[in-house]
Design a protein around this motif. Structure first.
Motif, mmCIF file in Angstrom:
data_model
loop_
_atom_site.group_PDB
_atom_site.id
_atom_site.type_symbol
_atom_site.label_atom_id
_atom_site.label_comp_id
_atom_site.label_asym_id
_atom_site.label_seq_id
_atom_site.Cartn_x
_atom_site.Cartn_y
_atom_site.Cartn_z
ATOM 1 N N ALA A 122 -20.661 -5.740 -21.489
ATOM 2 C CA ALA A 122 -21.910 -5.485 -20.782
ATOM 3 C C ALA A 122 -21.598 -4.521 -19.645
ATOM 4 O O ALA A 122 -20.588 -4.670 -18.953
ATOM 5 N N SER A 123 -22.449 -3.525 -19.461
ATOM 6 C CA SER A 123 -22.217 -2.541 -18.404
ATOM 7 C C SER A 123 -23.518 -2.271 -17.673
ATOM 8 O O SER A 123 -24.603 -2.427 -18.225
ATOM 9 N N GLY A 124 -23.404 -1.882 -16.400
ATOM 10 C CA GLY A 124 -24.608 -1.590 -15.647
ATOM 11 C C GLY A 124 -24.342 -1.324 -14.175
ATOM 12 O O GLY A 124 -23.208 -1.409 -13.693
ATOM 13 N N PHE A 125 -25.419 -1.008 -13.482
ATOM 14 C CA PHE A 125 -25.386 -0.735 -12.040
ATOM 15 C C PHE A 125 -26.059 -1.879 -11.275
ATOM 16 O O PHE A 125 -26.721 -1.668 -10.274
ATOM 17 N N GLY A 126 -25.907 -3.111 -11.773
ATOM 18 C CA GLY A 126 -26.641 -4.241 -11.236
ATOM 19 C C GLY A 126 -26.101 -4.827 -9.951
ATOM 20 O O GLY A 126 -25.039 -4.449 -9.457
ATOM 21 N N VAL A 127 -26.860 -5.793 -9.430
ATOM 22 C CA VAL A 127 -26.554 -6.450 -8.163
ATOM 23 C C VAL A 127 -25.166 -7.086 -8.208
ATOM 24 O O VAL A 127 -24.789 -7.740 -9.178
ATOM 25 N N GLU A 128 -24.407 -6.876 -7.137
ATOM 26 C CA GLU A 128 -23.079 -7.457 -7.013
ATOM 27 C C GLU A 128 -22.885 -7.938 -5.584
ATOM 28 O O GLU A 128 -22.893 -7.143 -4.644
ATOM 29 N N GLU A 129 -22.737 -9.262 -5.428
ATOM 30 C CA GLU A 129 -22.569 -9.834 -4.089
ATOM 31 C C GLU A 129 -23.675 -9.361 -3.146
ATOM 32 O O GLU A 129 -23.427 -8.961 -2.013
ATOM 33 N N TYR A 130 -24.893 -9.382 -3.654
ATOM 34 C CA TYR A 130 -26.097 -9.111 -2.855
ATOM 35 C C TYR A 130 -26.258 -7.651 -2.443
ATOM 36 O O TYR A 130 -26.991 -7.349 -1.499
ATOM 37 N N PHE A 131 -25.574 -6.733 -3.118
ATOM 38 C CA PHE A 131 -25.842 -5.322 -2.862
ATOM 39 C C PHE A 131 -25.789 -4.568 -4.194
ATOM 40 O O PHE A 131 -25.205 -5.028 -5.169
ATOM 41 N N LEU A 132 -26.432 -3.385 -4.201
ATOM 42 C CA LEU A 132 -26.436 -2.565 -5.396
ATOM 43 C C LEU A 132 -25.225 -1.634 -5.379
ATOM 44 O O LEU A 132 -25.052 -0.853 -4.444
ATOM 45 N N PRO A 133 -24.378 -1.702 -6.385
ATOM 46 C CA PRO A 133 -23.169 -0.870 -6.396
ATOM 47 C C PRO A 133 -23.485 0.600 -6.659
ATOM 48 O O PRO A 133 -24.518 0.938 -7.233
ATOM 49 N N GLU A 134 -22.592 1.448 -6.243
ATOM 50 C CA GLU A 134 -22.729 2.881 -6.475
ATOM 51 C C GLU A 134 -21.989 3.322 -7.736
ATOM 52 O O GLU A 134 -22.145 4.450 -8.178
ATOM 53 N N GLN A 135 -21.210 2.422 -8.306
ATOM 54 C CA GLN A 135 -20.367 2.763 -9.452
ATOM 55 C C GLN A 135 -20.743 1.901 -10.654
ATOM 56 O O GLN A 135 -21.008 0.710 -10.510
ATOM 57 N N LEU A 136 -20.764 2.503 -11.836
ATOM 58 C CA LEU A 136 -20.999 1.747 -13.062
ATOM 59 C C LEU A 136 -19.888 0.720 -13.246
ATOM 60 O O LEU A 136 -18.707 1.042 -13.142
ATOM 61 N N LYS A 137 -20.284 -0.522 -13.517
ATOM 62 C CA LYS A 137 -19.328 -1.602 -13.740
ATOM 63 C C LYS A 137 -19.461 -2.114 -15.172
ATOM 64 O O LYS A 137 -20.510 -1.979 -15.806
ATOM 65 N N TYR A 138 -18.399 -2.726 -15.659
ATOM 66 C CA TYR A 138 -18.450 -3.344 -16.978
ATOM 67 C C TYR A 138 -17.633 -4.621 -16.963
ATOM 68 O O TYR A 138 -16.754 -4.821 -16.112
ATOM 69 N N THR A 139 -17.938 -5.500 -17.902
ATOM 70 C CA THR A 139 -17.161 -6.722 -18.044
ATOM 71 C C THR A 139 -17.145 -7.125 -19.508
ATOM 72 O O THR A 139 -18.095 -6.839 -20.248
ATOM 73 N N ALA A 140 -16.061 -7.737 -19.947
ATOM 74 C CA ALA A 140 -15.933 -8.213 -21.320
ATOM 75 C C ALA A 140 -16.423 -9.655 -21.400
ATOM 76 O O ALA A 140 -16.088 -10.479 -20.545
ATOM 77 N N LEU A 141 -17.225 -9.936 -22.414
ATOM 78 C CA LEU A 141 -17.819 -11.266 -22.570
ATOM 79 C C LEU A 141 -17.745 -11.694 -24.032
ATOM 80 O O LEU A 141 -18.073 -10.908 -24.928
ATOM 81 N N PRO A 142 -17.345 -12.934 -24.301
ATOM 82 C CA PRO A 142 -17.332 -13.410 -25.685
ATOM 83 C C PRO A 142 -18.696 -13.952 -26.098
ATOM 84 O O PRO A 142 -19.410 -14.577 -25.307
#
Length: 301
Positions: A186-206
């Motif tokens: 899953a990838s996105g520019f979503g909320v992280e620790e109550y702020f909107l990130p400036e960098q695209l993030k991704y994480t692996a999920l089963p």
């Protein structure tokens, strides 16, 4: 890339025409090659909060601005696949007549081609022609995200390159992508620790078994009702770690098809119970291939 009827090799251009090494164009229409990122993710990253995505790793990633920040995925060179609730949010109260899709299209912004928000804004948004929301989506039912899928048509085809490429869709009938334990991203520019990130993030999920997700949902309520977990959805992640959040909605859940070597959009980030409290739930794209093809009329399905 494909071979022409002459002696030369013809290359598919961004405008859908073929061109050989001598600059000659052939008549047949070609379709953008999907699911072949320039710098694919090769390791399983499960960092809490996600890892920063290198440029070229998720070149289909779109950032939308409609009722706030959202996500999407490029299909072909003209369409953005996203979640219906980014168009008609569940949380937005219905006061009077609902905003039309024509009005939404006029003010929708879609950004493509980079992994940082600042660079995306510098590149500028792509004008929108039309917006389509699946007829099965119920915007007034906060506990039910069935049919959470939408399509945005761009006014003009985008110019493809290493940082802007489409993702593939699953083959009809191929349910192997939804097998328990299958890893996706899953990838996105979503909320992280109550702020909107400036960098695209991704994480692996089963991908998680339906029974585990149903058990986890037992007793949980949304507006006093049991949340709907239909056959048009699947769930992924873990009950003990962070998942996607606001701003990621509409982004693709992507998987590498080992047989073809291409990346496939198997899901759309849809809903969850909080941002960091367990499993995430995704629209199962496999069940909506006919609808997508009916809207786009494209042959790359």
């Amino acid at each position: 890339m494909g071979t022409g009827t002459g002696n030369g090799t013809y290359t598919c251009l961004a405008d859908g025409s073929w061109k050989d090494q001598y600059g000659l164009e052939d008549i047949p229409v070609c379709w953008p090659v999907c699911g072949k990122p320039d710098k694919p993710i090769t390791s399983i990253q499960q960092t809490v909060g996600g890892s920063e995505a290198p440029q070229g790793s998720f070149p289909w990633q779109a950032m939308t601005a409609i009722h706030g920040r959202g996500g999407g995925a490029l299909l072909g060179n003209l369409w953005i696949l996203t979640a219906a609730h980014t168009i008609y949010p569940k949380w937005r109260p219905d006061s009077g007549e609902r905003e039309s899709l024509i009005q939404i299209a006029e003010r929708t912004e879609v950004f493509l081609g980079h992994t940082t928000v600042d660079k995306l804004h510098r590149l500028g948004s792509h004008p929108i022609r039309r917006v389509f929301v699946h007829p099965g989506y119920r915007p007034n039912e906060n506990h039910d995200f069935d049919g959470d899928i939408a399509l945005i048509e761009l006014q003009d085809p985008v110019t493809l390159g290493p940082n802007l490429l489409p993702i593939c869709l699953p083959d009809a009938g191929n349910s192997n992508f939804y097998t328990r334990g299958r890893m996706g991203y899953a990838s996105g520019f979503g909320v992280e620790e109550y702020f909107l990130p400036e960098q695209l993030k991704y994480t692996a999920l089963p991908v998680t078994g339906r029974a585990s997700c149903q058990e986890w949902l037992r007793g949980k309520k949304v507006d006093g009702k049991d949340p709907v977990f239909s056959e048009n959805m699947f769930c992924a992640g873990s009950p003990h770690r962070k998942d996607t959040c606001q701003g990621d909605s509409g982004g693709a859940f992507s998987m590498l098809d080992q047989e073809s070597g291409r990346w496939v959009a198997t899901g759309i980030v849809s809903w969850g119970i909080g941002c960091d409290k367990g499993y995430g739930f995704y629209t199962k794209i496999l069940h909506y291939l006919d609808w997508i093809k009916g809207i786009t009329g494209e042959n790359w399905l």
